[in-house]
Design an enzyme around this catalytic site. Structure first.
Site, PDB file in Angstrom:
ATOM      1  N   LYS A  48       0.815  -1.227   0.000  1.00  0.00           N
ATOM      2  CA  LYS A  48       0.000   0.000   0.000  1.00  0.00           C
ATOM      3  C   LYS A  48       0.848   1.277   0.000  1.00  0.00           C
ATOM      4  O   LYS A  48       0.516   2.279   0.610  1.00  0.00           O
ATOM      5  CB  LYS A  48      -0.991   0.016   1.174  1.00  0.00           C
ATOM      6  CG  LYS A  48      -1.828  -1.248   1.318  1.00  0.00           C
ATOM      7  CD  LYS A  48      -2.389  -1.773   0.014  1.00  0.00           C
ATOM      8  CE  LYS A  48      -3.373  -0.839  -0.630  1.00  0.00           C
ATOM      9  NZ  LYS A  48      -3.779  -1.332  -1.993  1.00  0.00           N
ATOM     10  N   HIS A 108       7.108  -7.328  -2.249  1.00  0.00           N
ATOM     11  CA  HIS A 108       6.900  -6.608  -0.985  1.00  0.00           C
ATOM     12  C   HIS A 108       7.856  -7.145   0.088  1.00  0.00           C
ATOM     13  O   HIS A 108       7.729  -6.790   1.266  1.00  0.00           O
ATOM     14  CB  HIS A 108       5.474  -6.808  -0.470  1.00  0.00           C
ATOM     15  CG  HIS A 108       4.416  -6.095  -1.262  1.00  0.00           C
ATOM     16  ND1 HIS A 108       4.549  -4.799  -1.688  1.00  0.00           N
ATOM     17  CD2 HIS A 108       3.184  -6.507  -1.681  1.00  0.00           C
ATOM     18  CE1 HIS A 108       3.447  -4.433  -2.348  1.00  0.00           C
ATOM     19  NE2 HIS A 108       2.619  -5.454  -2.355  1.00  0.00           N
ATOM     20  N   SER A 138      -4.551   2.726   4.539  1.00  0.00           N
ATOM     21  CA  SER A 138      -4.744   2.073   3.247  1.00  0.00           C
ATOM     22  C   SER A 138      -4.717   0.549   3.382  1.00  0.00           C
ATOM     23  O   SER A 138      -5.527  -0.166   2.782  1.00  0.00           O
ATOM     24  CB  SER A 138      -3.651   2.542   2.270  1.00  0.00           C
ATOM     25  OG  SER A 138      -3.878   2.015   0.994  1.00  0.00           O
TER      26      SER A 138
END
Length: 295
Positions: A48, A108, A138
């Site tokens: 995010k 990620h 988020s």
């Protein structure tokens, strides 16, 4: 992506103390042995933090600002999510193995879990960091609609889990600091989401130079236009509407929700903000890494 109830809303599992989606952990040997190529470009973020945005920007740079070429397939096909392996549904490692070079690779993973082949091949990397408060908000909305992650519970419960690093990919603090330190001895372009919101053309130009490209001003302007939040939100190849509702229910929260800096003010209570700030100061002590929580 076909729905299989057995893969949804399961608890996270651990790799080296970092919580990850359970099937990534089950298939960790595949991820760890991933074979990078010297001309791979890695786009790395904590979740995010603008991953899809920057993936689209880089794909547009690679395609000289040709918006139609960049609609050839969904963003997660053009820029595969390396470590995402879900039995019978998705395998980023296998997807990338079939791709011609030069490849764009999304991850990620915190820096310490990145497969060794990226370092061995001296791959270029772009890391995008976003302020911790906006990421928390988020990520919470994302976890509400993304059924591959555990149910996030209430905002109050979630903010505590997030501060403790008990969410997918672990501690935001460790993630941004780890990649920040690594840039000292590896070709990593470290960018900030807030800088990008403030002046997208300036930041896209940095990416262009880092990639050794020389695009004309009108091409840069086209990239800025086509990668604006408004355009990407309506673009079926970037808004994740191709993912079935039983996996990502965008009626709960859209994948592309607001795309702004400072939305945390609409969610944090005064008490939560004070607690968060104290915790933040403690965890970010000793680093010169600075974030803006609004622009």
């Amino acid at each position: 992506m076909e729905n299989d109830e057995s893969v949804l809303r399961r608890k996270l599992e651990m790799v080296c103390g970092v919580p990850l989606f359970w099937s990534i952990v089950e298939e960790w040997a595949q991820v760890e042995s991933f074979q990078a190529r010297p001309d791979d470009l890695l786009i790395s973020t904590y979740p995010k933090s603008g991953t899809t945005w920057f993936s689209e920007i880089v794909d547009m740079i690679y395609n000289n600002g040709d918006a139609e070429k960049c609609k050839r397939d969904a963003i997660y096909v053009r820029v595969p999510f390396m470590e995402l392996i879900i039995p019978g549904i998705s395998n980023g490692v296998a997807q990338l193995a079939k791709m011609p070079s030069p490849r764009l690779v999304k991850t990620h993973l915190p820096v310490q879990l990145l497969p060794d082949s990226f370092w061995e091949n001296n791959c270029k990397m772009i890391y995008v960091a976003r302020n911790a408060k906006d990421v928390a908000v988020s990520f919470y909305h994302f976890d509400l609609m993304n059924k591959l992650h555990p149910d996030p519970g209430t905002w109050e419960q979630y903010i505590e889990k997030y501060m403790a690093g008990r969410v997918a990919y672990g501690s935001w603090y460790d993630h941004v600091k780890g990649w920040w330190e690594k840039r000292k001895d590896h070709p990593i372009l470290y960018l900030f989401y807030e800088d990008m919101k403030e002046d997208p053309k300036r930041e896209i130009r940095k990416v262009m130079h880092f990639l050794g490209k020389d695009l004309k001003e009108e091409v840069l302007d086209r990239i800025v236009y086509h990668t604006s939040f408004e355009m990407m939100k309506e673009n079926p190849t970037t808004n994740y509407k191709m993912i079935p509702k039983d996996v990502m229910d965008q009626s709960i929260s859209p994948f592309m929700r607001k795309g702004i800096a400072g939305d945390w003010k609409n969610h944090f209570t005064v008490a939560q903000n004070e607690t968060f700030n104290e915790d933040y100061e403690r965890k970010m002590a000793g680093t010169n890494l600075q974030f803006r929580t609004e622009i």
